[in-house]
Design a protein around this motif. Structure first.
Motif, PDB file in Angstrom:
ATOM      1  N   THR A  49     -29.149  46.803   6.228  1.00 54.70           N
ATOM      2  CA  THR A  49     -28.947  48.185   5.804  1.00 54.70           C
ATOM      3  C   THR A  49     -28.450  48.323   4.370  1.00 54.70           C
ATOM      4  O   THR A  49     -28.612  49.365   3.752  1.00 54.70           O
ATOM      5  CB  THR A  49     -27.948  48.890   6.735  1.00 54.70           C
ATOM      6  OG1 THR A  49     -26.701  48.184   6.703  1.00 54.70           O
ATOM      7  CG2 THR A  49     -28.480  48.980   8.154  1.00 54.70           C
ATOM      8  N   GLY A  50     -27.789  47.287   3.859  1.00 57.79           N
ATOM      9  CA  GLY A  50     -27.243  47.353   2.511  1.00 57.79           C
ATOM     10  C   GLY A  50     -25.752  47.635   2.459  1.00 57.79           C
ATOM     11  O   GLY A  50     -25.182  47.758   1.377  1.00 57.79           O
ATOM     12  N   HIS A  51     -25.098  47.732   3.616  1.00 53.60           N
ATOM     13  CA  HIS A  51     -23.652  47.880   3.640  1.00 53.60           C
ATOM     14  C   HIS A  51     -23.022  46.510   3.393  1.00 53.60           C
ATOM     15  O   HIS A  51     -23.670  45.476   3.551  1.00 53.60           O
ATOM     16  CB  HIS A  51     -23.185  48.467   4.972  1.00 53.60           C
ATOM     17  CG  HIS A  51     -23.706  49.835   5.220  1.00 53.60           C
ATOM     18  ND1 HIS A  51     -23.354  50.924   4.439  1.00 53.60           N
ATOM     19  CD2 HIS A  51     -24.582  50.306   6.147  1.00 53.60           C
ATOM     20  CE1 HIS A  51     -23.984  51.995   4.882  1.00 53.60           C
ATOM     21  NE2 HIS A  51     -24.738  51.655   5.912  1.00 53.60           N
ATOM     22  N   GLU A  52     -21.762  46.476   3.021  1.00 56.16           N
ATOM     23  CA  GLU A  52     -21.082  45.230   2.686  1.00 56.16           C
ATOM     24  C   GLU A  52     -20.222  44.755   3.858  1.00 56.16           C
ATOM     25  O   GLU A  52     -19.256  45.427   4.240  1.00 56.16           O
ATOM     26  CB  GLU A  52     -20.203  45.441   1.459  1.00 56.16           C
ATOM     27  CG  GLU A  52     -19.486  44.204   1.006  1.00 56.16           C
ATOM     28  CD  GLU A  52     -18.575  44.459  -0.180  1.00 56.16           C
ATOM     29  OE1 GLU A  52     -17.930  43.491  -0.616  1.00 56.16           O
ATOM     30  OE2 GLU A  52     -18.501  45.607  -0.665  1.00 56.16           O
ATOM     31  N   TYR A  53     -20.571  43.606   4.417  1.00 59.31           N
ATOM     32  CA  TYR A  53     -19.752  43.012   5.478  1.00 59.31           C
ATOM     33  C   TYR A  53     -18.575  42.318   4.819  1.00 59.31           C
ATOM     34  O   TYR A  53     -18.747  41.450   3.975  1.00 59.31           O
ATOM     35  CB  TYR A  53     -20.585  42.023   6.301  1.00 59.31           C
ATOM     36  CG  TYR A  53     -19.791  41.350   7.388  1.00 59.31           C
ATOM     37  CD1 TYR A  53     -19.385  42.059   8.514  1.00 59.31           C
ATOM     38  CD2 TYR A  53     -19.438  40.011   7.292  1.00 59.31           C
ATOM     39  CE1 TYR A  53     -18.653  41.447   9.513  1.00 59.31           C
ATOM     40  CE2 TYR A  53     -18.700  39.391   8.293  1.00 59.31           C
ATOM     41  CZ  TYR A  53     -18.314  40.120   9.401  1.00 59.31           C
ATOM     42  OH  TYR A  53     -17.577  39.514  10.394  1.00 59.31           O
ATOM     43  N   LEU A  54     -17.366  42.702   5.194  1.00 56.44           N
ATOM     44  CA  LEU A  54     -16.164  42.149   4.587  1.00 56.44           C
ATOM     45  C   LEU A  54     -15.592  40.973   5.365  1.00 56.44           C
ATOM     46  O   LEU A  54     -14.763  40.252   4.846  1.00 56.44           O
ATOM     47  CB  LEU A  54     -15.103  43.247   4.433  1.00 56.44           C
ATOM     48  CG  LEU A  54     -15.526  44.440   3.581  1.00 56.44           C
ATOM     49  CD1 LEU A  54     -14.449  45.514   3.601  1.00 56.44           C
ATOM     50  CD2 LEU A  54     -15.852  44.006   2.162  1.00 56.44           C
ATOM     51  N   GLY A  55     -16.027  40.822   6.616  1.00 55.91           N
ATOM     52  CA  GLY A  55     -15.623  39.661   7.378  1.00 55.91           C
ATOM     53  C   GLY A  55     -14.720  39.960   8.557  1.00 55.91           C
ATOM     54  O   GLY A  55     -14.384  41.104   8.854  1.00 55.91           O
ATOM     55  N   LEU A  56     -14.340  38.886   9.199  1.00 55.21           N
ATOM     56  CA  LEU A  56     -13.426  38.941  10.331  1.00 55.21           C
ATOM     57  C   LEU A  56     -12.032  39.204   9.785  1.00 55.21           C
ATOM     58  O   LEU A  56     -11.549  38.482   8.916  1.00 55.21           O
ATOM     59  CB  LEU A  56     -13.472  37.619  11.095  1.00 55.21           C
ATOM     60  CG  LEU A  56     -12.558  37.484  12.297  1.00 55.21           C
ATOM     61  CD1 LEU A  56     -12.985  38.452  13.398  1.00 55.21           C
ATOM     62  CD2 LEU A  56     -12.601  36.052  12.809  1.00 55.21           C
ATOM     63  N   VAL A  57     -11.390  40.248  10.275  1.00 53.66           N
ATOM     64  CA  VAL A  57     -10.068  40.630   9.808  1.00 53.66           C
ATOM     65  C   VAL A  57      -8.990  39.988  10.674  1.00 53.66           C
ATOM     66  O   VAL A  57      -7.992  39.497  10.166  1.00 53.66           O
ATOM     67  CB  VAL A  57      -9.905  42.172   9.819  1.00 53.66           C
ATOM     68  CG1 VAL A  57      -8.502  42.584   9.439  1.00 53.66           C
ATOM     69  CG2 VAL A  57     -10.932  42.812   8.910  1.00 53.66           C
ATOM     70  N   ALA A  58      -9.193  40.008  11.992  1.00 54.57           N
ATOM     71  CA  ALA A  58      -8.192  39.466  12.914  1.00 54.57           C
ATOM     72  C   ALA A  58      -8.846  39.113  14.237  1.00 54.57           C
ATOM     73  O   ALA A  58      -9.827  39.731  14.647  1.00 54.57           O
ATOM     74  CB  ALA A  58      -7.081  40.485  13.142  1.00 54.57           C
ATOM     75  N   GLU A  59      -8.280  38.117  14.885  1.00 54.10           N
ATOM     76  CA  GLU A  59      -8.689  37.764  16.241  1.00 54.10           C
ATOM     77  C   GLU A  59      -7.494  37.988  17.155  1.00 54.10           C
ATOM     78  O   GLU A  59      -6.407  37.484  16.893  1.00 54.10           O
ATOM     79  CB  GLU A  59      -9.152  36.315  16.310  1.00 54.10           C
ATOM     80  CG  GLU A  59     -10.487  36.102  15.630  1.00 54.10           C
ATOM     81  CD  GLU A  59     -11.047  34.722  15.923  1.00 54.10           C
ATOM     82  OE1 GLU A  59     -11.676  34.565  16.972  1.00 54.10           O
ATOM     83  OE2 GLU A  59     -10.819  33.836  15.082  1.00 54.10           O
ATOM     84  N   ALA A  67     -14.534  44.008   9.479  1.00 58.75           N
ATOM     85  CA  ALA A  67     -14.512  45.117   8.518  1.00 58.75           C
ATOM     86  C   ALA A  67     -15.815  45.138   7.728  1.00 58.75           C
ATOM     87  O   ALA A  67     -16.414  44.095   7.461  1.00 58.75           O
ATOM     88  CB  ALA A  67     -13.322  44.984   7.573  1.00 58.75           C
ATOM     89  N   LEU A  68     -16.226  46.344   7.367  1.00 57.01           N
ATOM     90  CA  LEU A  68     -17.374  46.518   6.477  1.00 57.01           C
ATOM     91  C   LEU A  68     -17.091  47.687   5.556  1.00 57.01           C
ATOM     92  O   LEU A  68     -16.225  48.509   5.833  1.00 57.01           O
ATOM     93  CB  LEU A  68     -18.667  46.719   7.263  1.00 57.01           C
ATOM     94  CG  LEU A  68     -18.819  47.959   8.133  1.00 57.01           C
ATOM     95  CD1 LEU A  68     -19.456  49.094   7.351  1.00 57.01           C
ATOM     96  CD2 LEU A  68     -19.666  47.636   9.328  1.00 57.01           C
ATOM     97  N   ARG A  69     -17.795  47.710   4.441  1.00 56.47           N
ATOM     98  CA  ARG A  69     -17.660  48.806   3.478  1.00 56.47           C
ATOM     99  C   ARG A  69     -18.993  49.541   3.394  1.00 56.47           C
ATOM    100  O   ARG A  69     -20.049  48.920   3.228  1.00 56.47           O
ATOM    101  CB  ARG A  69     -17.266  48.283   2.105  1.00 56.47           C
ATOM    102  CG  ARG A  69     -17.053  49.403   1.087  1.00 56.47           C
ATOM    103  CD  ARG A  69     -16.482  48.929  -0.230  1.00 56.47           C
ATOM    104  NE  ARG A  69     -15.111  48.463  -0.029  1.00 56.47           N
ATOM    105  CZ  ARG A  69     -14.699  47.202  -0.218  1.00 56.47           C
ATOM    106  NH1 ARG A  69     -15.545  46.280  -0.632  1.00 56.47           N
ATOM    107  NH2 ARG A  69     -13.456  46.861  -0.023  1.00 56.47           N
ATOM    108  N   VAL A  70     -18.926  50.861   3.499  1.00 57.24           N
ATOM    109  CA  VAL A  70     -20.108  51.714   3.416  1.00 57.24           C
ATOM    110  C   VAL A  70     -20.610  51.707   1.974  1.00 57.24           C
ATOM    111  O   VAL A  70     -19.834  51.896   1.035  1.00 57.24           O
ATOM    112  CB  VAL A  70     -19.773  53.154   3.873  1.00 57.24           C
ATOM    113  CG1 VAL A  70     -20.978  54.066   3.711  1.00 57.24           C
ATOM    114  CG2 VAL A  70     -19.287  53.149   5.318  1.00 57.24           C
ATOM    115  N   SER A  71     -21.897  51.474   1.809  1.00 56.55           N
ATOM    116  CA  SER A  71     -22.510  51.410   0.475  1.00 56.55           C
ATOM    117  C   SER A  71     -23.339  52.651   0.192  1.00 56.55           C
ATOM    118  O   SER A  71     -24.018  53.171   1.079  1.00 56.55           O
ATOM    119  CB  SER A  71     -23.412  50.182   0.367  1.00 56.55           C
ATOM    120  OG  SER A  71     -22.670  49.004   0.501  1.00 56.55           O
ATOM    121  N   ALA A  72     -23.292  53.088  -1.047  1.00 54.66           N
ATOM    122  CA  ALA A  72     -24.152  54.190  -1.481  1.00 54.66           C
ATOM    123  C   ALA A  72     -25.593  53.689  -1.482  1.00 54.66           C
ATOM    124  O   ALA A  72     -25.858  52.552  -1.841  1.00 54.66           O
ATOM    125  CB  ALA A  72     -23.747  54.653  -2.876  1.00 54.66           C
TER     126      ALA A  72
END
Length: 87
Positions: A49-59, A67-72
């Motif tokens: 989709t083009g959004h940014e996957y930020l990774g695993l934050v916590a288990e 977490a992910l960041r919404v991209s324009a």
């Protein structure tokens, strides 16, 4: 926050798609998961989709948090099939 606990990734991605569609670019979205495929499926969906996957934050004992960041300008997927781009 998207609570995807107890969901397989397909249902989770349908839910996530709706949240992301209404979010401003730059918004960080946290996703709770229990599906063991989530660490593969979430980055793949973000790449598609083009959004940014930020990774695993916590288990946690009963779920993981990603977490992910919404991209324009991200590409939208079909409402019923989150692995297929809208045409």
């Amino acid at each position: 926050m998207v609570d995807g606990t107890g969901m397989l990734c397909v249902r989770l991605l349908i839910k996530l798609r709706g949240v992301v569609a209404g979010a401003e670019p730059g918004t960080q979205v946290r996703v709770l998961t229990t599906d063991p495929a989530a660490p593969i499926d979430l980055p793949s969906w973000c790449h598609l989709t083009g959004h940014e996957y930020l990774g695993l934050v916590a288990e946690h004992p009963d779920h993981a948090e990603h977490a992910l960041r919404v991209s324009a300008g991200a590409r939208s997927t079909r409402p019923d099939r989150p692995w297929h781009l809208e045409r």
